[in-house]
Design a protein around this motif. Structure first.
Motif, mmCIF file in Angstrom:
data_model
loop_
_atom_site.group_PDB
_atom_site.id
_atom_site.type_symbol
_atom_site.label_atom_id
_atom_site.label_comp_id
_atom_site.label_asym_id
_atom_site.label_seq_id
_atom_site.Cartn_x
_atom_site.Cartn_y
_atom_site.Cartn_z
ATOM 1 N N SER A 88 0.828 -1.213 0.000
ATOM 2 C CA SER A 88 0.000 0.000 0.000
ATOM 3 C C SER A 88 0.859 1.257 0.000
ATOM 4 C CB SER A 88 -0.928 0.002 1.214
ATOM 5 O OG SER A 88 -1.815 -1.094 1.177
ATOM 6 N N ALA A 92 1.154 3.820 -3.050
ATOM 7 C CA ALA A 92 0.655 5.167 -2.760
ATOM 8 C C ALA A 92 1.738 6.210 -2.996
ATOM 9 C CB ALA A 92 0.158 5.237 -1.317
ATOM 10 N N LEU A 95 2.251 6.708 -6.801
ATOM 11 C CA LEU A 95 1.158 7.453 -7.426
ATOM 12 C C LEU A 95 1.200 8.934 -7.040
ATOM 13 C CD1 LEU A 95 -1.793 4.906 -7.061
ATOM 14 C CD2 LEU A 95 -0.576 5.533 -9.147
ATOM 15 N N ALA A 229 -6.158 -0.786 -6.910
ATOM 16 C CA ALA A 229 -5.180 0.243 -7.248
ATOM 17 C C ALA A 229 -4.109 -0.296 -8.190
ATOM 18 C CB ALA A 229 -4.532 0.785 -5.975
ATOM 19 N N TRP A 232 -5.681 -0.683 -11.666
ATOM 20 C CA TRP A 232 -5.841 0.625 -12.309
ATOM 21 C C TRP A 232 -4.486 1.172 -12.751
ATOM 22 C CZ3 TRP A 232 -3.975 5.530 -11.243
ATOM 23 C CH2 TRP A 232 -4.565 6.581 -11.954
ATOM 24 N N SER A 233 -3.467 1.022 -11.928
ATOM 25 C CA SER A 233 -2.138 1.540 -12.276
ATOM 26 C C SER A 233 -1.574 0.837 -13.504
ATOM 27 C CB SER A 233 -1.186 1.379 -11.090
ATOM 28 O OG SER A 233 -1.661 2.075 -9.961
ATOM 29 N N TRP A 267 -6.653 7.119 -5.523
ATOM 30 C CA TRP A 267 -6.205 5.767 -5.224
ATOM 31 C C TRP A 267 -5.133 5.763 -4.146
ATOM 32 C CZ3 TRP A 267 -8.544 1.477 -5.910
ATOM 33 C CH2 TRP A 267 -9.360 1.246 -6.997
ATOM 34 N N LEU A 271 -5.222 3.784 -0.550
ATOM 35 C CA LEU A 271 -4.119 2.921 -0.146
ATOM 36 C C LEU A 271 -3.556 3.345 1.201
ATOM 37 C CD1 LEU A 271 -2.343 2.640 -3.597
ATOM 38 C CD2 LEU A 271 -3.283 0.720 -2.320
#
Length: 273
Positions: A88, A92, A95, A229, A232-233, A267, A271
């Motif tokens: 996470s 995180a 992103l 997440a 999606w990434s 996102w 996370l």
């Protein structure tokens, strides 16, 4: 001629760059997988029990209840929790740094952590009061209520940061996040002062952090968020790479930088929570 040779050399270097990048990425994946597996093995092996992990595994397979409890109910959830925390925070951070173009960005800069903390601390007395009023037993729901409340608080905080910024530029979002962090920190302190001694001790222990889980089912919210997440990434990997070049260059490549940056921060907020 020498300029021609230099031009051919530069062309060869440009052609080799993608191969070098793919090789480096492959080594990074292999190294990360090896380190993760080593950490999992250490997590399963360490503990106050005098037996080693192989002895415990053999005893568990033969039906030893004590060994099964140690491995499956204590060490396995702890190891799973550590994996989820690492995944996470790593995703995180990646992103947030991509969305804000800041190599040191973290969830504290956009108010994410503060909003999640305030919601998670506040949901316990609220749920207890509601349960006492209606005669409900909410203790078993707290492992689910706290992470869900934390996600809601984090998303609310980052949405408010975008509203305060009015324009999704990295500088304005960071400044708005600092304001939200200060406010949410003060509100959390106020909530803590209103708790009883028992709940204050429990809230303080929770705020200190940890990776232990009461059981494997408590990891379901985190597993869902990490899986969503990551999916999606990977789906938007090319657009995220374009975003690292800057908003203007990303827009020139056909990427909606503002929209993609907002979703990346959302996102990252979930996370972090």
């Amino acid at each position: 001629s020498r300029p021609a040779r230099d031009g051919k050399g530069r062309a060869r270097l440009r052609g080799a760059a993608p191969v070098i990048a793919r090789t480096a990425l492959l080594w990074a994946w292999c190294g990360g997988a090896a380190a993760s597996a080593l950490g999992g093995a250490i997590g399963l092996a360490l503990g106050p029990a005098p037996q080693g992990v192989l002895q415990l595994a053999q005893a568990a397979l033969t039906g030893d209840t004590t060994a099964q409890v140690i491995l499956l109910d204590v060490r396995a959830p702890r190891t799973l929790g550590a994996w989820l925390v690492g995944a996470s925070l790593a995703l995180a951070g990646a992103l947030l740094q991509t969305a804000t173009h800041n190599p040191i960005a973290d969830p504290y800069l956009v108010g994410t952590s503060a909003g999640a903390t305030l919601a998670a601390v506040s949901v316990v007395p609220v749920a207890a009061a509601v349960g006492a009023h209606f005669g409900w037993q909410v203790g078993g729901w707290l492992p689910w209520l706290q992470p869900l409340a934390a996600i809601g608080g984090a998303l609310a905080a980052v949405s408010l940061a975008f509203r305060l910024a009015r324009r999704a530029s990295a500088e304005r979002i960071l400044v708005a996040g600092l304001v939200i962090t200060a406010f949410a920190g003060a509100a959390t302190s106020f909530v803590l002062t209103q708790l009883s001694d028992v709940r204050l001790r429990a809230a303080t222990h929770w705020l200190m952090g940890g990776v232990s889980l009461p059981d494997a089912s408590a990891a379901v919210p985190a597993l869902a968020v990490v899986g969503g997440a990551l999916l999606w990434s990977l789906t938007n990997l090319a657009n995220l790479q374009a975003l690292t070049l800057g908003d203007e260059r990303a827009a020139g490549l056909g990427v909606d930088a503002a929209r993609l940056g907002r979703r990346a921060v959302w996102w990252a907020s979930a996370l972090s929570a």
